[in-house]
Design a protein around this motif. Structure first.
Motif, mmCIF file in Angstrom:
data_model
loop_
_atom_site.group_PDB
_atom_site.id
_atom_site.type_symbol
_atom_site.label_atom_id
_atom_site.label_comp_id
_atom_site.label_asym_id
_atom_site.label_seq_id
_atom_site.Cartn_x
_atom_site.Cartn_y
_atom_site.Cartn_z
ATOM 1 N N ALA A 81 -4.377 -0.355 -1.350
ATOM 2 C CA ALA A 81 -4.477 -0.245 0.107
ATOM 3 C C ALA A 81 -5.824 -0.752 0.628
ATOM 4 O O ALA A 81 -5.896 -1.416 1.655
ATOM 5 C CB ALA A 81 -4.263 1.194 0.547
ATOM 6 N N ALA A 137 0.817 -1.216 0.000
ATOM 7 C CA ALA A 137 0.000 0.000 0.000
ATOM 8 C C ALA A 137 0.847 1.261 0.000
ATOM 9 O O ALA A 137 0.457 2.287 -0.545
ATOM 10 C CB ALA A 137 -0.938 -0.011 1.202
ATOM 11 N N PRO A 195 -0.820 2.780 -3.706
ATOM 12 C CA PRO A 195 -1.954 3.121 -2.831
ATOM 13 C C PRO A 195 -3.278 2.541 -3.311
ATOM 14 O O PRO A 195 -4.158 2.265 -2.488
ATOM 15 C CB PRO A 195 -1.978 4.656 -2.870
ATOM 16 C CG PRO A 195 -0.590 5.057 -3.274
ATOM 17 C CD PRO A 195 -0.059 3.957 -4.141
#
Ligand SMILES: Cc1cc2nc3c(=O)[nH]c(=O)nc-3n(C[C@H](O)[C@H](O)[C@H](O)COP(=O)(O)OP(=O)(O)OC[C@H]3O[C@@H](n4cnc5c(N)ncnc54)[C@H](O)[C@@H]3O)c2cc1C
Ligand code: FES
Ligand code: FES
Length: 488
Positions: free
Chosen positions: A285, A278, A282
């Motif tokens: 995530a 993550a 991202p």
């Protein structure tokens, strides 16, 4: 040669040289040690009634994680510290602050789930100073309660974090240095073998020893986090022999951050893998919160999620869309292949006898690329995928599709790329008319099945709509999403 599994149970050193390969920690605690605070609800990792903490040394530090004792095998516990609910209260009966908060907030009614909740809350309390509501809910995703409605339990978590007492009160903080020293003393590079009658349990001392064990025993069952294998035993009543445990091997638990991507050892748990992923990617995530509960994420490994070849494992589709490669090892050496090529057919992977998954390399998407993953389930939390789609798009300067990789889970007998859809998109302008026109190409790529998670029609329609969703999100037109939700 070593012939015993050694670990610490609460304060006591345990050494076992008679052990069935698939004896669960829950049975050991309840039947052999009469530690009946740990309950059995589902025996399949779903309800959390059996939650205990397991502490292990990682990079020299002692880390405690919540796990499901019902699907954890005792053979996997060498050089760990097992902590049950009985360890929390002081000897004079004073409750631990986490337990007291459950009393104060009326977090228990029939009480069956309570020890499991207490242990999950304790795991959170140990690791997170002031957890927010989302962190509390995430830590409790793997605990089910049929009585309280959860709010009093969440309030207990909030109370105990607000009135945090001195760490000296805590049994694990008080003994941390002593436990670290005892766990160090238990570690050894020797392979442990326990034979009881016909049954054999093997804990290789190193990755090289694992390769040799699997060369000698190509039919052995490798066990990493046991979040799949545990259920073969508790639900299918399978007897496995020999069993080779690999979750302790530090060489399989490395995460290496490189300039172009991450190498994740096969033995890295979901929790650790997704924390690292993550940071660099991202868009991935959010997926971790949709995989199992906290206990399953603390046990299940990336290597197990790949090696099991499941068509509904959650990590392969996004990793395939990113262009990941998997590394296999045996006594003959190592070989790497694109992750998508590892999955040949339902139940069939490109893995030779004696080979095991060593690591996976995950390249970062380019800064200009678009990447997204969508998991579709009946329930938001702790549910297995019906359909999971991952999209990785590169546009050229004229907003035409320069490259696109699309991979789905739940649509075929393996995690599989949508190669026809991809081919039809390449070179086309990235616009609504394009993605709407290629929807039909999904029918060439996938012939999904109907099962109790979803019908074939639902899956096919969902895959098509996820492409539209990806288009709308990448083109900044996500407010348009509603218009497409009813598309048939
Ligand atoms: C309650 C619950 C919820 C779950 N939810 C999800 C979910 O949301 N998403 C999801 O994807 N999965 C889910 N799972 C399934 C499971 O957690 C994953 O498949 C997990 O990644 C398996 O990893 P493991 O380490 O536990 O594998 P294990 O159970 O130890 O092994 C699984 C298989 O892989 C083999 N294996 C393991 N490691 C290696 C290796 N390094 N080399 C060769 N073979 C190996 C084993 O021999 C076995 O065949 C869930 C499971 C449970 C119990
Ligand atoms: S008994 Fe339900 S998770 Fe273990
Ligand atoms: S208090 Fe009854 S199941 Fe939770």
């Amino acid at each position: 040669m070593n012939d015993s599994i050694r670990f610490i149970l609460n304060g006591e050193d345990i050494s076992l040289s008679n052990l069935r390969p698939t004896e669960t920690l829950l049975d050991f605690l309840r039947l052999k040690r009469r530690l009946t605070g740990t309950k059995e609800g589902c025996a399949e990792g779903d309800c959390g009634a059996c939650t205990v903490l397991v502490g292990r040394l990682i990079d020299g530090g002692l880390h405690y994680e919540s796990v499901n004792a019902c699907i954890r095998f005792v053979g996997s516990l060498h050089a760990t510290h097992v902590v049950t609910v009985e360890h929390l209260a002081a000897q004079n009966g004073t409750l631990h602050p986490v337990q007291q908060a459950m009393v104060d907030c009326h977090g228990s009614q029939c009480g069956f789930c309570t020890p499991g909740f207490v242990m999950s809350l304790y795991g959170l309390w140990l690791t997170t100073e002031k957890p927010g509501r989302a962190q509390i809910e995430k830590s409790l995703q793997g605990n089910l309660c049929r009585c309280t409605g959860y709010e009093p339990i969440v309030k207990a978590a909030e109370q105990v974090s607000e009135k945090r007492p001195s760490a000296l009160f805590d049994p694990l903080e008080k003994t941390r240095a002593d436990i670290i020293a005892r766990l160090w003393a238990m570690q050894s590079a020797d392979t442990i073998t326990i034979a009881e009658g016909e049954d054999r349990l093997i804990v290789p001392g190193s990755v090289a020893a694992l390769a040799q064990v699997l060369a000698d025993e190509p039919k052995a069952t490798v066990v990493a986090g046991s979040t799949d294998v545990g259920l073969w035993v508790t639900k299918q009543m399978r007897s496995l022999n020999p069993v080779v445990f690999i979750n302790h091997l530090s060489d399989l638990q490395k995460i290496t951050v490189e300039d172009t991507g991450l190498t994740i050892g096969a033995g890295v748990t979901y929790s650790r893998a997704f924390t690292a992923i993550a940071e660099k990617i991202p868009a991935l995530a959010g997926l971790i919160n949709r995989i199992g509960g906290e206990q399953v994420r603390n046990m299940g490994t990336i290597g197990g999620n790949i090696a099991n070849g499941s068509p509904i494992g959650d990590s392969p589709p996004p990793l395939i869309a990113l262009g990941a490669t998997v590394k296999l090892r045996s006594v003959a050496g190592t070989r790497s292949l694109p992750l998508e090529d590892f999955f040949i057919d339902y139940g069939k992977q490109d893995r030779n006898p004696g080979e095991f998954v060593e690591s996976v390399f995950v390249p970062y998407p380019a800064a200009s690329a678009h990447f997204a993953v969508y998991k579709i389930t009946k329930r938001r939390d702790e549910d297995i995928t019906a359909v999971l789609g991952a999209f990785h798009l590169t546009l050229d300067d004229a907003d035409k599709v320069a490259d696109i990789r699309i991979a789905f889970g739940g649509m075929a007998g393996t995690p599989k790329r949508a190669r026809t859809v991809e081919a039809e998109l390449i070179g086309k302008p990235w616009m609504e008319a394009t993605v709407t026109a290629v929807r039909a190409a999904f029918d060439a790529d996938y012939k999904p099945l109907t099962d109790w998670r979803a019908t074939a029609e639902y899956r096919q329609l969902t895959a098509k709509n996820l492409l539209i969703r990806f288009y709308l999100e990448t083109s900044g037109a996500s407010q348009e999403l509603k218009r497409f939700e009813v598309l048939a």
